[in-house]
Design a protein around this motif. Sequence first.
Motif, mmCIF file in Angstrom:
data_model
loop_
_atom_site.group_PDB
_atom_site.id
_atom_site.type_symbol
_atom_site.label_atom_id
_atom_site.label_comp_id
_atom_site.label_asym_id
_atom_site.label_seq_id
_atom_site.Cartn_x
_atom_site.Cartn_y
_atom_site.Cartn_z
ATOM 1 N N GLY A 100 0.815 -1.209 0.000
ATOM 2 C CA GLY A 100 0.000 0.000 0.000
ATOM 3 C C GLY A 100 0.848 1.258 0.000
ATOM 4 N N LEU A 101 1.936 1.252 0.761
ATOM 5 C CA LEU A 101 2.839 2.400 0.792
ATOM 6 C C LEU A 101 3.477 2.624 -0.575
ATOM 7 N N LEU A 102 3.885 1.530 -1.225
ATOM 8 C CA LEU A 102 4.492 1.624 -2.554
ATOM 9 C C LEU A 102 3.523 2.235 -3.555
ATOM 10 N N ALA A 103 2.246 1.834 -3.470
ATOM 11 C CA ALA A 103 1.236 2.357 -4.393
ATOM 12 C C ALA A 103 0.911 3.814 -4.081
ATOM 13 N N ASP A 104 0.731 4.139 -2.801
ATOM 14 C CA ASP A 104 0.301 5.482 -2.416
ATOM 15 C C ASP A 104 1.386 6.526 -2.652
ATOM 16 N N ARG A 105 2.633 6.152 -2.441
ATOM 17 C CA ARG A 105 3.704 7.150 -2.480
ATOM 18 C C ARG A 105 4.422 7.246 -3.818
ATOM 19 N N TRP A 106 4.474 6.132 -4.561
ATOM 20 C CA TRP A 106 5.331 6.137 -5.744
ATOM 21 C C TRP A 106 4.687 5.618 -7.025
ATOM 22 N N LEU A 107 4.228 4.393 -7.069
ATOM 23 C CA LEU A 107 3.908 3.757 -8.346
ATOM 24 C C LEU A 107 2.435 3.767 -8.717
ATOM 25 N N LEU A 147 -0.419 -7.123 -4.285
ATOM 26 C CA LEU A 147 -1.739 -7.257 -4.889
ATOM 27 C C LEU A 147 -2.886 -7.085 -3.909
ATOM 28 N N LYS A 148 -2.783 -7.675 -2.728
ATOM 29 C CA LYS A 148 -3.937 -7.870 -1.843
ATOM 30 C C LYS A 148 -4.686 -6.580 -1.516
ATOM 31 N N GLY A 149 -4.011 -5.614 -0.933
ATOM 32 C CA GLY A 149 -4.699 -4.394 -0.541
ATOM 33 C C GLY A 149 -5.010 -3.477 -1.704
ATOM 34 N N ASN A 150 -4.132 -3.454 -2.701
ATOM 35 C CA ASN A 150 -4.280 -2.487 -3.781
ATOM 36 C C ASN A 150 -5.418 -2.817 -4.733
ATOM 37 N N ILE A 151 -5.647 -4.103 -4.984
ATOM 38 C CA ILE A 151 -6.751 -4.431 -5.886
ATOM 39 C C ILE A 151 -8.090 -4.157 -5.190
ATOM 40 N N ALA A 152 -8.144 -4.357 -3.872
ATOM 41 C CA ALA A 152 -9.360 -4.027 -3.127
ATOM 42 C C ALA A 152 -9.586 -2.515 -3.119
ATOM 43 N N ALA A 153 -8.513 -1.743 -2.999
ATOM 44 C CA ALA A 153 -8.641 -0.285 -3.006
ATOM 45 C C ALA A 153 -9.160 0.210 -4.343
ATOM 46 N N GLN A 154 -8.794 -0.464 -5.440
ATOM 47 C CA GLN A 154 -9.255 -0.037 -6.761
ATOM 48 C C GLN A 154 -10.766 -0.137 -6.901
ATOM 49 N N VAL A 155 -11.375 -1.059 -6.173
ATOM 50 C CA VAL A 155 -12.838 -1.161 -6.206
ATOM 51 C C VAL A 155 -13.449 0.149 -5.717
ATOM 52 N N GLY A 156 -12.974 0.636 -4.585
ATOM 53 C CA GLY A 156 -13.502 1.879 -4.040
ATOM 54 C C GLY A 156 -13.267 3.079 -4.946
ATOM 55 N N HIS A 157 -12.185 3.075 -5.719
ATOM 56 C CA HIS A 157 -11.872 4.194 -6.602
ATOM 57 C C HIS A 157 -12.857 4.316 -7.764
ATOM 58 N N GLU A 164 -22.176 5.728 -1.581
ATOM 59 C CA GLU A 164 -21.720 4.877 -0.481
ATOM 60 C C GLU A 164 -22.401 3.506 -0.493
ATOM 61 N N GLN A 165 -23.734 3.501 -0.635
ATOM 62 C CA GLN A 165 -24.457 2.229 -0.606
ATOM 63 C C GLN A 165 -24.105 1.375 -1.819
ATOM 64 N N LEU A 166 -23.983 2.014 -3.002
ATOM 65 C CA LEU A 166 -23.620 1.268 -4.203
ATOM 66 C C LEU A 166 -22.212 0.703 -4.079
ATOM 67 N N CYS A 167 -21.324 1.464 -3.466
ATOM 68 C CA CYS A 167 -19.951 1.000 -3.257
ATOM 69 C C CYS A 167 -19.930 -0.225 -2.340
ATOM 70 N N SER A 168 -20.761 -0.205 -1.297
ATOM 71 C CA SER A 168 -20.832 -1.358 -0.394
ATOM 72 C C SER A 168 -21.289 -2.606 -1.145
ATOM 73 N N LYS A 169 -22.262 -2.431 -2.031
ATOM 74 C CA LYS A 169 -22.724 -3.563 -2.834
ATOM 75 C C LYS A 169 -21.629 -4.026 -3.794
ATOM 76 N N GLY A 170 -20.852 -3.066 -4.296
ATOM 77 C CA GLY A 170 -19.740 -3.428 -5.167
ATOM 78 C C GLY A 170 -18.719 -4.286 -4.448
ATOM 79 N N TYR A 171 -18.432 -3.939 -3.204
ATOM 80 C CA TYR A 171 -17.501 -4.751 -2.416
ATOM 81 C C TYR A 171 -18.078 -6.132 -2.122
ATOM 82 N N ALA A 172 -19.403 -6.228 -1.996
ATOM 83 C CA ALA A 172 -20.030 -7.532 -1.797
ATOM 84 C C ALA A 172 -19.830 -8.412 -3.034
#
Length: 454
Positions: A100-107, A147-157, A164-172
């Motif tokens: 997550g740090l690598l994605a947020d700060r650099w790449l 992969l683990k945290g970053n692909i999950a973060a892309q869902v929220g993006h 908010e509610q649609l995003c929650s369903k997307g995560y489901a």
Amino acid sequence: MTAAVLTRSEERLWGHPKGLYFLAMTEAWERFSFYGMRTLLVLYMVQELLLPGRIDNVAGMAGYRSVVEGIFGELSTQAFASQTFGLYAGFVYFTPLFGGLLADRWLGAKRVVMIGIALMTLGHFAMAFDYSFLIALLLLVLGSGCLKGNIAAQVGHLYERHEEQLCSKGYAIFSTGINIGATIGPLFCGLLAQLYGWHFGFGAAGVMMLIAAVVYFAGLKYFAEDRAAAPAGEVLPPLTRIEWRMIALVVFVLVLTMFQSFAYEQMFNVGLLWVSERVSLSIGGFAVPVPWFGAEDSFASVMILPVLLGLWAWQARRGKEPGDFGKLATGAAIMAVSAGMLALGSLLAGEGKVSILFPLIAYFLSGVAFMYQWPTALALVSRRAPAKINALMMAGAYLTLFAVGVISGFLARFYEPMGDTAFWTMHAAFSATGAIAIVLIAGPIRRRMDMLDG
């Protein structure tokens, strides 16, 4: 409305951004490979790789074993395999902090996910050879971290702030992909390993990662643009005394949930060895592959979700739906029964083999226990953690799984000297202790949290 978010009607499918389905399918194939390999790992080490004449073929094994035994003491073959499994299972949940740090700060998330897919693909194929076994584990740990945290973060993006509610369903939907992959992977890889050998099972996991790569690259045009990196010198406002107290309470609750997690994680470590050694697996002349029990746990998590949602809705209408602490305690109690089933089976079997019904019940219950515990724990952290470090606290919740993996690997050393009945009774007691502790502290902790939030 920014161009980075896919909101045009032609870019949506069934109300959700098209990118969601590509991310869910990518994660399904990745989890297929991850859980397929995971359910083979400890069995492969104990039954083949660590045997005399084979262990010497593994590059770096002598040095690695020297380091592990220098930390944990002298280990039998089973204990060494279980500790290796525990370290692997633990570090898989530690490295996402750096990803997550690598994605947020650099790449950015996209590049880091692509690096993760490449590393995991190489890792799975490296598992097909004795020589590169330790290299394979390292590649898989690093790849999962990317992969683990970053692909999950892309869902929220993919969603606007007001969705908010649609995003929650997307995560489901995304989570459904995880559970499908986690169910099918052990079934397929376990059967291949039984019919054709371990390396075919590991090789199949590598092929699945190639499919994950194809799906991810096919969906790149549908993903949101990476978020801008946070300024390197940005300083958050200092935490207040009230926020520090809330953090302490949240961490305390997370620590209590670890008692259940010790037993849960052990189901995929010593549990599979126990099934292999102590269970009569023949049904009508067909030998049930041991990794299939790992698939049953994931299958139970999928099947029980609508039942639990219906149950909680029914209880809510009567004002009796359990809160976070009630659900956490229920999950721990169910996990105690799950481990207790293995203890009971061991006791009744004596020196013989136990009916397949005992692990079938145990692994189904472990899946149910997981659905009571882990989503509830994440929800509690999300709601209670201070806004300034909410994302960091969510990542920190996964650090409990890192600790659980390492400690459960250590506890596995007692399987042989204690005997299986006492070993599983001990783990049932761990979960029961967690359930009782949560019940006892629920009222005071909840009132204190409410006061701090107020």
